[in-house]
Design a protein around this motif. Structure first.
Motif, PDB file in Angstrom:
ATOM      1  N   TYR A 181       0.823  -1.225   0.000  1.00 53.92           N
ATOM      2  CA  TYR A 181       0.000   0.000   0.000  1.00 53.92           C
ATOM      3  C   TYR A 181       0.852   1.267   0.000  1.00 53.92           C
ATOM      4  O   TYR A 181       2.040   1.230   0.315  1.00 53.92           O
ATOM      5  CB  TYR A 181      -0.975  -0.033   1.186  1.00 53.92           C
ATOM      6  N   TRP A 200      -8.245  -3.030   8.594  1.00 54.57           N
ATOM      7  CA  TRP A 200      -8.694  -1.844   7.867  1.00 54.57           C
ATOM      8  C   TRP A 200     -10.010  -1.396   8.498  1.00 54.57           C
ATOM      9  O   TRP A 200     -10.724  -2.213   9.077  1.00 54.57           O
ATOM     10  CB  TRP A 200      -8.975  -2.200   6.409  1.00 54.57           C
ATOM     11  N   GLN A 259     -15.700  -2.072   5.811  1.00 53.78           N
ATOM     12  CA  GLN A 259     -15.827  -2.026   4.364  1.00 53.78           C
ATOM     13  C   GLN A 259     -17.219  -1.573   3.906  1.00 53.78           C
ATOM     14  O   GLN A 259     -18.231  -2.037   4.417  1.00 53.78           O
ATOM     15  CB  GLN A 259     -15.541  -3.429   3.810  1.00 53.78           C
ATOM     16  N   ARG A 310     -14.613  -3.551  -8.882  1.00 56.27           N
ATOM     17  CA  ARG A 310     -13.237  -3.796  -8.440  1.00 56.27           C
ATOM     18  C   ARG A 310     -13.211  -4.765  -7.240  1.00 56.27           C
ATOM     19  O   ARG A 310     -13.915  -4.564  -6.253  1.00 56.27           O
ATOM     20  CB  ARG A 310     -12.599  -2.471  -8.030  1.00 56.27           C
ATOM     21  N   TYR A 332     -10.651  -7.170  -4.460  1.00 51.97           N
ATOM     22  CA  TYR A 332      -9.282  -7.276  -3.930  1.00 51.97           C
ATOM     23  C   TYR A 332      -9.029  -8.604  -3.217  1.00 51.97           C
ATOM     24  O   TYR A 332      -7.923  -8.855  -2.737  1.00 51.97           O
ATOM     25  CB  TYR A 332      -8.950  -6.085  -3.013  1.00 51.97           C
ATOM     26  N   ALA A 336      -4.732  -1.658  -4.714  1.00 55.27           N
ATOM     27  CA  ALA A 336      -5.089  -0.315  -4.232  1.00 55.27           C
ATOM     28  C   ALA A 336      -4.315   0.824  -4.921  1.00 55.27           C
ATOM     29  O   ALA A 336      -4.933   1.828  -5.292  1.00 55.27           O
ATOM     30  CB  ALA A 336      -4.932  -0.255  -2.717  1.00 55.27           C
ATOM     31  N   THR A 370     -14.644  -1.206  -0.306  1.00 53.57           N
ATOM     32  CA  THR A 370     -13.395  -1.075   0.439  1.00 53.57           C
ATOM     33  C   THR A 370     -13.642  -0.118   1.600  1.00 53.57           C
ATOM     34  O   THR A 370     -14.793   0.232   1.897  1.00 53.57           O
ATOM     35  CB  THR A 370     -12.227  -0.648  -0.483  1.00 53.57           C
ATOM     36  N   SER A 371     -12.567   0.300   2.269  1.00 53.49           N
ATOM     37  CA  SER A 371     -12.735   1.152   3.454  1.00 53.49           C
ATOM     38  C   SER A 371     -12.839   2.624   3.073  1.00 53.49           C
ATOM     39  O   SER A 371     -12.398   3.026   1.993  1.00 53.49           O
ATOM     40  CB  SER A 371     -11.535   0.965   4.375  1.00 53.49           C
ATOM     41  N   THR A 386      -9.237   3.731   2.190  1.00 58.81           N
ATOM     42  CA  THR A 386      -8.714   3.488   0.842  1.00 58.81           C
ATOM     43  C   THR A 386      -9.366   4.435  -0.158  1.00 58.81           C
ATOM     44  O   THR A 386      -8.726   4.868  -1.124  1.00 58.81           O
ATOM     45  CB  THR A 386      -8.876   1.994   0.475  1.00 58.81           C
ATOM     46  N   PRO A 432     -11.127  -6.416   7.365  1.00 56.78           N
ATOM     47  CA  PRO A 432     -10.050  -7.318   6.925  1.00 56.78           C
ATOM     48  C   PRO A 432      -8.698  -6.806   7.418  1.00 56.78           C
ATOM     49  O   PRO A 432      -8.495  -5.598   7.536  1.00 56.78           O
ATOM     50  CB  PRO A 432     -10.126  -7.221   5.405  1.00 56.78           C
TER      51      PRO A 432
HETATM   52  N1  PCA Z   1      -8.244  -1.425   1.568  1.00 56.09           N
HETATM   53  C1  PCA Z   1      -7.552  -2.438   0.840  1.00 56.09           C
HETATM   54  C2  PCA Z   1      -8.018  -3.718   1.421  1.00 56.09           C
HETATM   55  C3  PCA Z   1      -9.157  -3.395   2.306  1.00 56.09           C
HETATM   56  C4  PCA Z   1      -9.161  -1.932   2.379  1.00 56.09           C
HETATM   57  O1  PCA Z   1      -9.893  -1.263   3.106  1.00 56.09           O
HETATM   58  C5  PCA Z   1      -7.882  -2.385  -0.613  1.00 56.09           C
HETATM   59  O2  PCA Z   1      -8.901  -1.805  -1.005  1.00 56.09           O
HETATM   60  O3  PCA Z   1      -7.143  -2.955  -1.400  1.00 56.09           O
END
Ligand code: PCA
Length: 333
Positions: A42, A152, A155, A175, A177, A197, A214-215, A218, A239
């Motif tokens: 990341y 994280w 989500q 998308r 992951y 990411a 996702t979060s 992110t 996660p």
């Molecule tokens: N971000 C990472 C994994 C989970 C998250 O919140 C992503 O989107 O790749």
């Protein structure tokens, strides 16, 4: 001519003496310092990465400079899907990856990405406590030592429009992951595409994908406001990223150095969990300030996502068998 040759010999001999002297000096020094390479997936600005920067400083400090670590974030040295194997083989000594990236290898690695199993950070910590021994054992079989893991923020769903009914997701380029996000896409009738990411903004801008789960964090790191208008705070799962090192390298360290590393890992663990929780609200606010509309999911959306979640959990229980049941039992105790 003679003179030159003699001169060369002298030079050669004094170089040898210098080398021998430096060897002696090296052997006499109390601690030999080592430099390790660390691969992470990341961005440097992400809170996981910043926590790792502090972790690296702490290791240098705790070991009196014996262990120096060069950090390579953003998949710059090793791409995310390859980091686990790079640590396993010793290509890098230490690394970080999303644990649920390994879901297809062993269902144990997916437990923290099961929808709606946990509803808070406290429960996520309980789940990690219940699943850590099996996770450690499975990774030790691959010559990998677990140092710590940090979740994280919860989500949620990013989309171009407000989503009140999952039927709106049919046909969308979605998308993914990990295995959970891929399965959700399929169950919604969307088309999953695995994107890392750091490549998110480009994938959205070029139209490879249109929506994702996702979060809030992110979304902020990848400037979601440049490519989506809406975030639905579903709070599906928390996660974790896991920080691991090569087990042979770990076993080759003195007990004192091992302890120094595990102490730094514990501190990173505590910092990371606290920061993740803080990040949730901060990132939601940042999304809003930049024009992303943040929605609490409608009842309809909530129950549709729950029913998909139930299917994923049922399928996981099937695959994970008695080992999975044992983790769930320990978690529920
Ligand atoms: N971000 C990472 C994994 C989970 C998250 O919140 C992503 O989107 O790749």
């Amino acid at each position: 001519m003679m003179f030159t040759t003699r001169q060369n010999k002298i030079t050669a001999r004094s170089t040898l003496t210098a080398v021998l002297c430096s060897f002696t000096a090296f052997a006499a020094s109390p601690a030999i310092s080592e430099t390790w390479e660390m691969a992470t997936p990341y961005a440097a600005t992400n809170f996981h990465t910043q926590n790792i920067v502090q972790f690296i400083d702490d290791i240098a400090q705790n070991t009196g400079g014996e262990i120096e670590i060069n950090l390579h974030p953003g998949g710059s040295l090793i791409k995310h899907p390859e980091i686990k194997n790079a640590v396993r083989s010793g290509q890098v000594q230490i690394g970080e990856f999303a644990l649920s990236l390994l879901s297809n290898e062993n269902p144990i690695f997916q437990v923290d990405a099961l929808p709606f199993l946990v509803g808070s950070y406290e429960e996520a910590a309980e789940l990690w406590k219940a699943s850590r021994p099996a996770t450690e054992a499975a990774l030790a079989e691959q010559n990998i030592k677990v140092l710590y893991a940090v979740p994280w923020p919860p989500q949620g769903l990013y989309a171009q429009e407000e989503v009140t009914d999952l039927a709106q997701m049919a046909g969308q380029k979605f998308r993914a992951y990990n295995a959970t996000t891929t399965t959700i896409a399929t169950l919604m009738g969307a088309v999953p595409a695995q994107i890392e990411a750091p490549d998110l903004a480009q994938a959205f801008v070029t139209g490879r994908v249109e929506s994702m789960i996702t979060s809030p964090t992110t979304g902020v790191t990848s400037k979601a406001w440049d490519y989506v208008g809406h975030f639905h705070h579903i709070q599906g799962w928390l996660p974790k990223n896991i920080v691991v090192m090569n087990l042979d390298v770990y076993n080759g360290l003195s007990e004192e150095t091992q302890m120094a590393i595990m102490e730094a890992a514990e501190a990173a663990n505590a910092r990371g969990w606290a920061e993740s929780e803080v990040q949730t609200n901060d990132a939601l606010a940042t999304l809003q300030e930049n024009g992303v509309q943040v929605h609490q999911p409608s009842d309809e959306l909530r129950s549709q996502v729950r029913s998909i979640g139930d299917q994923i959990v049922a399928e996981w229980r099937n695959r994970a068998g008695p080992e999975g049941e044992e983790i769930l039992k320990k978690f529920e105790e």
